[in-house]
Design a protein around this motif. Structure first.
Motif, PDB file in Angstrom:
ATOM      1  N   UNK A  89      38.714  72.290  30.004  1.00 16.54           N
ATOM      2  CA  UNK A  89      38.713  71.019  29.289  1.00 16.54           C
ATOM      3  C   UNK A  89      37.490  70.894  28.397  1.00 16.54           C
ATOM      4  N   UNK A  90      36.357  71.355  28.885  1.00 18.94           N
ATOM      5  CA  UNK A  90      35.133  71.311  28.084  1.00 18.94           C
ATOM      6  C   UNK A  90      35.291  72.165  26.816  1.00 18.94           C
ATOM      7  N   UNK A  91      35.850  73.353  26.972  1.00 15.36           N
ATOM      8  CA  UNK A  91      36.084  74.231  25.829  1.00 15.36           C
ATOM      9  C   UNK A  91      37.098  73.603  24.878  1.00 15.36           C
TER      10      UNK A  91
ATOM     11  N   UNK B 241      50.824  65.730  42.549  1.00 20.67           N
ATOM     12  CA  UNK B 241      49.999  66.934  42.678  1.00 20.67           C
ATOM     13  C   UNK B 241      49.105  67.136  41.458  1.00 20.67           C
ATOM     14  N   UNK B 242      49.701  67.001  40.272  1.00 21.39           N
ATOM     15  CA  UNK B 242      48.933  67.207  39.040  1.00 21.39           C
ATOM     16  C   UNK B 242      47.927  66.078  38.842  1.00 21.39           C
ATOM     17  N   UNK B 243      48.324  64.853  39.163  1.00 19.42           N
ATOM     18  CA  UNK B 243      47.397  63.724  39.031  1.00 19.42           C
ATOM     19  C   UNK B 243      46.201  63.877  39.955  1.00 19.42           C
ATOM     20  N   UNK B 244      46.426  64.435  41.126  1.00 22.88           N
ATOM     21  CA  UNK B 244      45.326  64.661  42.079  1.00 22.88           C
ATOM     22  C   UNK B 244      44.266  65.586  41.464  1.00 22.88           C
TER      23      UNK B 244
ATOM     24  N   UNK C 290      39.160  66.224  37.879  1.00 16.93           N
ATOM     25  CA  UNK C 290      38.568  66.802  36.661  1.00 16.93           C
ATOM     26  C   UNK C 290      37.968  65.702  35.784  1.00 16.93           C
ATOM     27  N   UNK C 291      38.732  64.642  35.563  1.00 17.53           N
ATOM     28  CA  UNK C 291      38.252  63.451  34.851  1.00 17.53           C
ATOM     29  C   UNK C 291      37.596  63.810  33.520  1.00 17.53           C
ATOM     30  N   UNK C 292      38.374  64.480  32.664  1.00 15.91           N
ATOM     31  CA  UNK C 292      37.850  64.904  31.361  1.00 15.91           C
ATOM     32  C   UNK C 292      38.944  64.734  30.318  1.00 15.91           C
ATOM     33  N   UNK C 293      38.630  64.174  29.157  1.00 16.24           N
ATOM     34  CA  UNK C 293      39.663  63.940  28.141  1.00 16.24           C
ATOM     35  C   UNK C 293      40.269  65.210  27.571  1.00 16.24           C
ATOM     36  N   UNK C 294      39.603  66.344  27.750  1.00 14.31           N
ATOM     37  CA  UNK C 294      40.154  67.601  27.262  1.00 14.31           C
ATOM     38  C   UNK C 294      41.264  68.154  28.127  1.00 14.31           C
TER      39      UNK C 294
END
Length: 276
Positions: free
Chosen positions: A126-128, A149-152, A157-161
């Motif tokens: 996500x950072x990249x 599962x994916x939401x977990x 991760x909590x990242x907009x990327x």
């Protein structure tokens, strides 16, 4: 809402033919399978990448997503998974695609370890992705088939990327109805992928409307979300795109793509109109 279709099922089809089919049938975009057996993959050089971007621009179509195969929750070292993901993200940037698709692929007997690997790798990806102006989408698939599962993973991760690609077949087979899945994935949703199937047990792909998936319910949920005044935080384009997944690559008995595209478009538009 804009419509795309996926080339997952038509390996090796020349890109001009894919774009011609999309334009003739009235689709707005294409999801490309990014694999070495396909015309578009990370091995393209700079000139070849520019040529692909020019073809999409000339056709007036959007390259919605590069559907890649990194398995972010799989056991093993992080380095090769991240290298494969990074190559796809750079390719998406060069081609102007907003999304890259990745799979979970976690070990079935190690949910905690699979989650930990997915969170760790997806956070780095996500950072990249953010630095490249791209978003990496974790598909509801295999070890993480449900929205829950994916939401977990994405909440950790909590990242907009990072975001979610909602494959409706997998979430429904996992016991989630569309309204539940949407509620879970709305803060992270990139776009939605649809097909149809004969039953929960038989996943042979059918054109939308010929099987048992609750596509009318899905259309109602997506239309309601699109009409909402304020999108969920971090949702990006949210429900702007609906993508039909055609899978002849793995089910050779299904009908040929050109004859199906006009009817699929008509059916999806009718579902959305009926839900409005």
């Amino acid at each position: 809402m804009r419509l795309a279709f996926s080339t997952l099922g038509v390996p090796g089809t020349p890109l001009p033919e894919v774009l011609r089919l999309a334009g003739d049938a009235g689709f707005h975009g294409v999801e490309l399978r990014a694999h070495p057996e396909e015309p578009v993959h990370p091995g393209l050089d700079a000139d070849e990448r520019q040529a692909v971007a020019r073809r999409f621009a000339a056709a007036g179509l959007t390259l919605l997503c590069l559907a890649g195969y990194p398995r972010l929750a799989a056991p093993g070292d992080d380095a090769p998974v991240l290298a494969e993901t990074r190559a796809l993200l750079h390719l998406a940037h060069d081609l102007g695609a907003p999304y890259v698709r990745v799979f979970p692929g976690g070990a079935p007997d190690d949910a905690a370890g699979s989650d930990a690997a997915a969170v760790r790798r997806l956070a780095e990806a996500a950072r990249i992705a953010e630095g490249l102006g791209v978003r990496v989408l974790l598909e509801t698939h295999d070890s993480h088939a449900r929205g829950a599962d994916v939401a977990r993973v994405l909440s950790a991760v909590d990242h907009p990327g990072a975001g979610a690609l909602w494959d409706v077949m997998h979430t429904w087979r996992g016991g989630e109805e569309p309204e539940t899945t949407h509620r879970l994935l709305a803060p992270y949703l990139g776009y939605v992928q649809v097909k149809d199937i004969p039953s929960r047990e038989d996943t042979t792909p059918l054109p939308p409307g010929e099987g048992v998936l609750p596509l009318a319910d899905l259309a109602e949920v997506l239309t309601r979300a699109t009409d909402a005044a304020t999108p969920a935080p971090g949702a990006g384009t949210g429900v702007e795109w609906l993508c039909w997944e055609y899978e002849k690559r793995w089910y050779p008995q299904v009908r040929e793509l050109p004859g199906l595209l006009p009817g699929v478009r008509t059916h999806l538009l009718a579902l959305l109109a009926g839900a409005a």
